[in-house]
Scaffold this active site. Structure first.
Site, short mmCIF file in Angstrom:
data_model
loop_
_atom_site.label_atom_id
_atom_site.label_comp_id
_atom_site.label_asym_id
_atom_site.label_seq_id
_atom_site.Cartn_x
_atom_site.Cartn_y
_atom_site.Cartn_z
N GLU A 222 0.89 -1.10 -0.01
CA GLU A 222 -0.01 0.04 -0.20
C GLU A 222 0.86 1.38 0.09
O GLU A 222 0.28 2.18 0.17
CB GLU A 222 -1.02 -0.06 1.31
CG GLU A 222 -1.85 -1.21 0.86
CD GLU A 222 -3.00 -1.31 2.20
OE1 GLU A 222 -3.95 -1.68 1.97
OE2 GLU A 222 -2.58 -1.09 3.36
N HIS B 73 -12.12 -2.04 6.64
CA HIS B 73 -10.89 -2.49 6.71
C HIS B 73 -10.06 -1.96 7.87
O HIS B 73 -9.22 -2.58 8.24
CB HIS B 73 -10.51 -2.15 5.24
CG HIS B 73 -9.05 -2.42 4.85
ND1 HIS B 73 -8.33 -2.03 3.68
CD2 HIS B 73 -7.98 -3.02 5.73
CE1 HIS B 73 -7.17 -2.28 3.70
NE2 HIS B 73 -6.70 -2.97 5.02
#
Length: 281
Positions: free
Chosen positions: A121, A216
């Site tokens: 990420e 998430h």
């Protein structure tokens, strides 16, 4: 926090911080990531003194160029690394990278032993850093992504709406609106690590430091490890209180918007911005 020492002062700060996030239950296994934009002269000086024989890696292309970060250094968690190993294997869990080639690539200048690389990420982190560096005029330097359980639970219990979530949290403790007057900005469920979630997050980070990646976790930006921890800690506590109230049938009272406005007037000098959710329709 865990007692720990390291030749690089930034590692000495961030490794116990990562371990504490694991101890809080926010970063299980290899879940979550950290990136911290470092002061250039200081990091170059310490690397030259402590690791004079370490050569930068070959440049690795970034999926999204970030020209405003060209030349910046970041310490970042590696892909697949466990936060609970941060103080035991810091040279493996973390790496320091430099953004090069006009923001189109990065080079590893320290760490990531055993052939590691930045979190999957990382592109989203860099996109967030670029916008928050500009919006905060350089004050904000660290981004924490973690899986705070109470905060995630609310994304299954409440509408995925930024204003509704923010007001619910502000109304749980007087400190909340002072600590995060910019609120929480909701990004709908999206595939992690993609340019789509990076673009959606950047849009919301124009307005605030805290993003809810629905179902998430939390994606938060602040000045240093201590401040981002306090930001997430406060939001997670307010989330726990709201979840408990929901489980008891819902609230019978709450902190009114009038009192919230009084709080923002009284603590105006401490606020990072005006709490616009109080005034928006």
């Amino acid at each position: 926090m865990t007692s720990f020492s390291h030749p690089i002062p930034f590692v000495e700060q961030v490794a116990p911080f990562a371990r504490l996030c694991w101890e809080m239950g926010w970063n299980e296994a290899n879940g979550g990531n950290i990136s911290w934009r470092l002061p250039t002269e200081e990091v170059e000086s310490v690397l030259a003194r402590r690791y004079p024989n370490v050569a930068p890696s070959e440049p690795v292309k970034l999926p999204q160029p970030q020209p405003t970060l060209d030349g910046e250094y970041f310490i970042v968690t590696g892909t697949g690394q466990y936060f609970r190993h941060a103080t035991e294997y810091p040279d493996q869990v973390f790496g320091i990278v430099k953004i090069v080639d006009e923001g189109t690539a990065y080079q590893t200048v320290w760490g990531f032993n055993n052939g590691g690389r930045p979190t999957s990420e990382f592109a989203t982190h860099l996109a967030g850093h670029a916008v928050r560096k500009r919006v905060s005029k350089g004050r904000e330097r660290i981004i924490l992504h973690c899986h705070a359980p109470e905060f995630i639970a609310l994304s299954f219990l409440m509408p995925l709406d930024s204003k509704e979530l923010t007001l619910a949290l502000w109304q749980k403790m007087p400190e909340c609106i002072v600590i995060f007057p910019d609120g929480v900005r909701v990004v709908p469920p999206m595939l992690p690590g993609t340019t789509d979630i990076a673009d959606a997050s950047v849009k919301e980070m124009e307005q605030g430091r805290v993003i809810s990646w629905s179902h998430h976790g939390i994606f938060a930006s602040e000045e240093n490890p201590d401040k981002v921890f306090g930001l997430v800690e406060t939001i997670e506590k307010a989330s726990a209180m709201h979840r408990k109230i929901l489980s008891c049938g819902g609230q019978k009272q709450s902190i009114s918007n009038e009192l919230l406005k009084e709080l923002t007037d009284y603590f105006e000098r401490l606020l990072v911005c005006k709490p616009d959710f109080l005034d928006s329709k």
